[in-house]
Scaffold this active site. Structure first.
Site, short mmCIF file in Angstrom:
data_model
loop_
_atom_site.label_atom_id
_atom_site.label_comp_id
_atom_site.label_asym_id
_atom_site.label_seq_id
_atom_site.Cartn_x
_atom_site.Cartn_y
_atom_site.Cartn_z
N LYS A 171 -3.67 5.97 9.06
CA LYS A 171 -4.33 6.55 7.95
C LYS A 171 -5.07 8.04 8.26
CE LYS A 171 -6.67 3.65 5.28
NZ LYS A 171 -7.55 2.53 4.92
N ARG A 229 0.83 -1.25 -0.10
CA ARG A 229 0.10 0.04 0.18
C ARG A 229 0.74 1.11 -0.13
NH1 ARG A 229 -2.06 3.56 3.95
NH2 ARG A 229 -3.81 4.48 3.55
N SER A 234 -13.05 -3.18 1.47
CA SER A 234 -13.12 -2.55 2.86
C SER A 234 -14.51 -2.13 3.04
CB SER A 234 -12.44 -1.20 2.88
OG SER A 234 -11.13 -1.50 2.76
#
Length: 215
Positions: free
Chosen positions: A147, A45, A117
């Site tokens: 995040k 990611r 998600s």
């Protein structure tokens, strides 16, 4: 050789990009240690203001992809179908705000598995109607600093409700530590997905061991 999705892959699921390594260690060194320690999946990611782009992102992706293959651990790409296809990823993970999951399923076909998600009942209900999703990532279960755009915390009870609703295995994500991971087995989640817990661990072997023994 295409790796078929198994729920056991979600047990100790490490997510990282260069932006998550706070000291000067190369990402591939951290991932190699995590693989040696026994993680069950790795997701690349590469997101954020300091993250790699273009050729350098692709080159690192190829290195990490072959590392995962050496350890027979699934290599998953976050939200970048083009990159995932270029480096023959085993899976791709998409968020609610990323490319529409139906479009991704259509693009990757049978070449890789798809994770989505889902943080609310409505999102899980919708995912239950879509063929081609292998697993759901739900959270944040606990407050998280990894995040910037994290959704509201759902808590252990919220996670347990989503696990019951989902027709697919659910991996818990968000703010998981070596202490609070002990609360996850009661939710029925198939595993834990973590960034900082491994990326900033002072002992990756101990951390991964805790994950594998707990969830």
């Amino acid at each position: 050789m295409k790796m078929k999705f198994e729920p056991a892959m979600l047990k100790s699921y490490f997510i990282a990009g260069t932006q998550d390594i706070k000291d000067n260690r190369p990402l591939e060194e951290v991932v190699k240690q995590a693989l040696e320690a026994g993680i069950s999946a790795f997701q690349y990611r590469e997101k954020g203001p300091t993250s790699l782009t273009g050729e350098s992102k692709l080159a690192l992706g190829k290195t990490l992809r072959s590392l995962c293959a050496d350890y027979h651990v699934p290599f998953i790409v976050d939200d970048d179908v083009e990159l995932a296809m270029q480096i023959s990823a085993d899976g791709i993970h998409v968020g609610q705000k990323d490319e529409r999951v139906n479009k991704v399923i259509e693009q990757v076909g049978e070449t890789m598995f798809v994770g989505l998600s889902c943080d609310t009942k409505a999102q899980v209900d919708q995912a239950n109607q879509i063929a081609g999703i292998s697993y759901l990532g739900s959270g944040p279960v606990f407050p998280t600093g990894s995040k910037a755009d994290a959704d509201p915390v759902i808590g252990v009870d919220g996670l347990a409700k989503l696990v019951q609703l989902s027709q697919r295995p659910v991996v818990a994500i968000g703010g998981i530590t070596e202490e609070n991971i002990k609360e996850l087995p009661a939710t029925g989640a198939a595993g834990a997905a973590v960034i900082s817990m491994i990326a900033q661990s002072d002992d990756i072997f101990r951390t991964v061991n805790v994950m594998n023994e707990t969830v």
